[in-house]
Write a protein that holds these residues in place. Structure first.
Motif, mmCIF file in Angstrom:
data_model
loop_
_atom_site.group_PDB
_atom_site.id
_atom_site.type_symbol
_atom_site.label_atom_id
_atom_site.label_comp_id
_atom_site.label_asym_id
_atom_site.label_seq_id
_atom_site.Cartn_x
_atom_site.Cartn_y
_atom_site.Cartn_z
ATOM 1 N N PHE A 55 0.839 -1.210 0.000
ATOM 2 C CA PHE A 55 0.000 0.000 0.000
ATOM 3 C C PHE A 55 0.866 1.248 0.000
ATOM 4 O O PHE A 55 0.542 2.262 -0.646
ATOM 5 C CB PHE A 55 -0.939 -0.023 1.205
ATOM 6 C CG PHE A 55 -1.999 1.022 1.167
ATOM 7 C CD1 PHE A 55 -2.026 2.041 2.104
ATOM 8 C CD2 PHE A 55 -2.982 1.003 0.186
ATOM 9 C CE1 PHE A 55 -3.011 3.008 2.069
ATOM 10 C CE2 PHE A 55 -3.966 1.977 0.132
ATOM 11 C CZ PHE A 55 -3.982 2.982 1.080
ATOM 12 N N ILE A 56 1.973 1.207 0.733
ATOM 13 C CA ILE A 56 2.885 2.348 0.743
ATOM 14 C C ILE A 56 3.418 2.583 -0.667
ATOM 15 O O ILE A 56 3.471 3.715 -1.160
ATOM 16 C CB ILE A 56 4.062 2.114 1.725
ATOM 17 C CG1 ILE A 56 3.566 2.095 3.171
ATOM 18 C CG2 ILE A 56 5.130 3.187 1.554
ATOM 19 C CD1 ILE A 56 4.612 1.680 4.171
ATOM 20 N N ILE A 57 3.814 1.489 -1.323
ATOM 21 C CA ILE A 57 4.386 1.585 -2.673
ATOM 22 C C ILE A 57 3.335 2.075 -3.655
ATOM 23 O O ILE A 57 3.592 2.983 -4.460
ATOM 24 C CB ILE A 57 4.970 0.231 -3.120
ATOM 25 C CG1 ILE A 57 6.169 -0.135 -2.227
ATOM 26 C CG2 ILE A 57 5.374 0.264 -4.585
ATOM 27 C CD1 ILE A 57 6.630 -1.551 -2.372
ATOM 28 N N LEU A 58 2.124 1.475 -3.577
ATOM 29 C CA LEU A 58 1.074 1.826 -4.539
ATOM 30 C C LEU A 58 0.612 3.265 -4.366
ATOM 31 O O LEU A 58 0.191 3.910 -5.326
ATOM 32 C CB LEU A 58 -0.129 0.883 -4.385
ATOM 33 C CG LEU A 58 0.075 -0.547 -4.889
ATOM 34 C CD1 LEU A 58 -1.156 -1.400 -4.603
ATOM 35 C CD2 LEU A 58 0.374 -0.574 -6.382
ATOM 36 N N VAL A 63 0.482 7.928 1.584
ATOM 37 C CA VAL A 63 -0.294 7.458 2.744
ATOM 38 C C VAL A 63 0.226 8.119 4.026
ATOM 39 O O VAL A 63 -0.548 8.347 4.969
ATOM 40 C CB VAL A 63 -0.251 5.910 2.840
ATOM 41 C CG1 VAL A 63 1.154 5.410 3.114
ATOM 42 C CG2 VAL A 63 -1.213 5.406 3.868
ATOM 43 N N PHE A 64 1.525 8.458 4.063
ATOM 44 C CA PHE A 64 2.090 9.083 5.269
ATOM 45 C C PHE A 64 1.565 10.499 5.452
ATOM 46 O O PHE A 64 1.559 11.019 6.548
ATOM 47 C CB PHE A 64 3.624 9.077 5.205
ATOM 48 C CG PHE A 64 4.202 7.695 5.278
ATOM 49 C CD1 PHE A 64 4.139 6.967 6.460
ATOM 50 C CD2 PHE A 64 4.783 7.107 4.172
ATOM 51 C CE1 PHE A 64 4.667 5.695 6.519
ATOM 52 C CE2 PHE A 64 5.311 5.833 4.231
ATOM 53 C CZ PHE A 64 5.253 5.122 5.413
ATOM 54 N N GLY A 65 1.141 11.115 4.362
ATOM 55 C CA GLY A 65 0.540 12.438 4.477
ATOM 56 C C GLY A 65 -0.824 12.372 5.118
ATOM 57 O O GLY A 65 -1.199 13.257 5.895
ATOM 58 N N PHE A 66 -1.581 11.353 4.778
ATOM 59 C CA PHE A 66 -2.930 11.222 5.332
ATOM 60 C C PHE A 66 -2.911 10.617 6.730
ATOM 61 O O PHE A 66 -3.703 10.983 7.592
ATOM 62 C CB PHE A 66 -3.813 10.352 4.403
ATOM 63 C CG PHE A 66 -3.990 10.927 3.046
ATOM 64 C CD1 PHE A 66 -3.350 10.380 1.935
ATOM 65 C CD2 PHE A 66 -4.804 12.036 2.863
ATOM 66 C CE1 PHE A 66 -3.535 10.927 0.680
ATOM 67 C CE2 PHE A 66 -4.979 12.586 1.599
ATOM 68 C CZ PHE A 66 -4.333 12.037 0.523
ATOM 69 N N ILE A 67 -2.037 9.632 6.911
ATOM 70 C CA ILE A 67 -1.951 8.935 8.221
ATOM 71 C C ILE A 67 -0.496 9.044 8.678
ATOM 72 O O ILE A 67 0.348 8.222 8.312
ATOM 73 C CB ILE A 67 -2.365 7.463 8.105
ATOM 74 C CG1 ILE A 67 -3.739 7.338 7.435
ATOM 75 C CG2 ILE A 67 -2.389 6.780 9.476
ATOM 76 C CD1 ILE A 67 -4.121 5.926 7.062
ATOM 77 N N PRO A 68 -0.150 10.074 9.460
ATOM 78 C CA PRO A 68 1.255 10.296 9.837
ATOM 79 C C PRO A 68 1.876 9.115 10.567
ATOM 80 O O PRO A 68 3.050 8.797 10.363
ATOM 81 C CB PRO A 68 1.192 11.521 10.751
ATOM 82 C CG PRO A 68 -0.075 12.202 10.406
ATOM 83 C CD PRO A 68 -1.028 11.136 9.990
ATOM 84 N N ASP A 69 1.080 8.436 11.433
ATOM 85 C CA ASP A 69 1.667 7.328 12.199
ATOM 86 C C ASP A 69 1.293 5.979 11.573
ATOM 87 O O ASP A 69 1.099 4.983 12.271
ATOM 88 C CB ASP A 69 1.197 7.383 13.659
ATOM 89 C CG ASP A 69 -0.309 7.328 13.769
ATOM 90 O OD1 ASP A 69 -0.989 7.539 12.738
ATOM 91 O OD2 ASP A 69 -0.817 7.095 14.855
ATOM 92 N N TYR A 70 1.187 5.955 10.268
ATOM 93 C CA TYR A 70 0.777 4.732 9.549
ATOM 94 C C TYR A 70 1.750 3.596 9.817
ATOM 95 O O TYR A 70 1.359 2.459 10.070
ATOM 96 C CB TYR A 70 0.704 5.020 8.046
ATOM 97 C CG TYR A 70 0.488 3.782 7.188
ATOM 98 C CD1 TYR A 70 -0.796 3.227 7.052
ATOM 99 C CD2 TYR A 70 1.532 3.184 6.528
ATOM 100 C CE1 TYR A 70 -0.998 2.104 6.277
ATOM 101 C CE2 TYR A 70 1.337 2.058 5.743
ATOM 102 C CZ TYR A 70 0.068 1.535 5.620
ATOM 103 O OH TYR A 70 -0.129 0.408 4.852
#
Lengths: 144, 164
Positions: A55-58, A63-70
């Motif tokens: 998911f990180i790659i795709l 995703v880190f912008g939307f969920i900082p502590d992903y």
């Protein structure tokens, strides 16, 4: 007027043995399921991590912008599944022993019951013994 | 020597049949079609036959069996439940035994009241033929269920106290 016929107090040790056989069968099924969860929990952890990283790659890292502590959340889920897997791994031989012992006891007691047929339970008990033995071989193969 | 060929058909699944000839329990054999049969030899001219079923909660030591299975099944979690309805068929009849006599007992669908079975194949003099609810077994079932629930609640309280 009907003659009073006393109903004989039936219920014998054979019925009790069949009950014990069914209890042993139920126990063996649950323990066999837990044995295979030993492998499944590690698989679950691997799948969670795999999907998380994919998911990180795709998402190209957005995703880190939307969920900082992903990332920390992802590792927490993996940690829990790992703890469950560790617990099951430590007690794998106990669970396997109960599964095989329960299945053998259930097979013997239910086979001896001449009043009822327990075909499904007998077949499943046989399969449990075979599958758990395979699981033990895999377990020791992995440990080696 | 006279021979009685007895056969019980339509016995509900889960019911353990019990057959008595002249007060003696007779071993029933189950065939692949789900019927039960027995061959009885007797010198008597007439035989009284009683067909009923076994109830686990009617056994003399039912409380001991219940406690043992409760403990073995880890507080009753893995224990198959006892029969809640406790519906018992009683089909008692007399039949003349001359040479070889075949009798078939065809059970009706279990109900709280009504005829238990239809007897065919010989001139049977019906003594008692009914379904009834065994109140003793029902009472014991209620006791067993109450003890089981109380044990679960007590176990839950003990686990909470230990964890806290």
């Amino acid at each position: 007027m009907q003659k009073e016929v006393s109903v004989p107090a039936a219920g014998s040790g054979n019925t009790f043995l069949v009950r014990i056989g069914k209890i042993a069968f139920n126990l063996s099924v649950v323990c066999a399921a837990l044995c295979f969860c030993t492998f499944a929990s590690f698989m679950t952890m691997a799948i969670v991590l795999l999907f998380g990283f994919v998911f990180i790659i795709l998402s190209f890292g957005t995703v880190f912008g939307f969920i900082p502590d992903y990332f920390s959340r992802l590792l927490n889920v993996a940690e829990i599944t790992g703890q469950v897997g560790n617990f099951l791994l430590q007690h794998f031989m106990l669970l396997a022993g109960i599964a095989i012992g329960g299945a053998v006891v259930a097979f013997v007691l239910l086979l001896l019951d001449k009043q009822h047929k327990h075909v499904a339970r007998l077949v499943v008990s046989g399969c449990i013994v075979a599958l758990v033995i395979i699981g033990i071989i895999v377990f020791f193969g992995g440990a080696a | 020597m006279n021979v009685l060929h007895l056969k019980a058909v339509n016995v509900p699944d889960g019911h353990t049949p019990a057959l008595y000839v002249a007060g003696q329990r007779v071993n029933l054999k189950r065939n692949e079609f789900g019927s039960y049969s027995a061959d009885v030899q007797t010198n008597a001219q007439e035989a009284e036959i009683v067909f009923t079923r076994e109830l686990e909660l009617r056994a003399k030591l039912w409380w001991l069996y219940a406690i043992l299975s409760f403990l073995v099944s880890i507080l009753g979690i893995f224990e198959p439940p006892y029969d809640r309805k406790c519906i018992v068929p009683v089909c008692a009849f007399r039949v003349r035994t001359e040479g070889e006599t075949s009798v078939q007992i065809a059970l009706n669908t279990p109900a709280q009241t009504g005829e238990a079975a239809a007897v065919t194949g010989a001139d049977a003099v019906m003594v008692r033929n009914e379904y009834f609810v065994d109140k003793t077994a029902r009472r014991r079932f209620a006791v067993w269920l109450a003890v089981k629930l109380i044990s679960w609640v007590a176990a839950a309280i003990i686990v909470c106290v230990v964890l806290i």
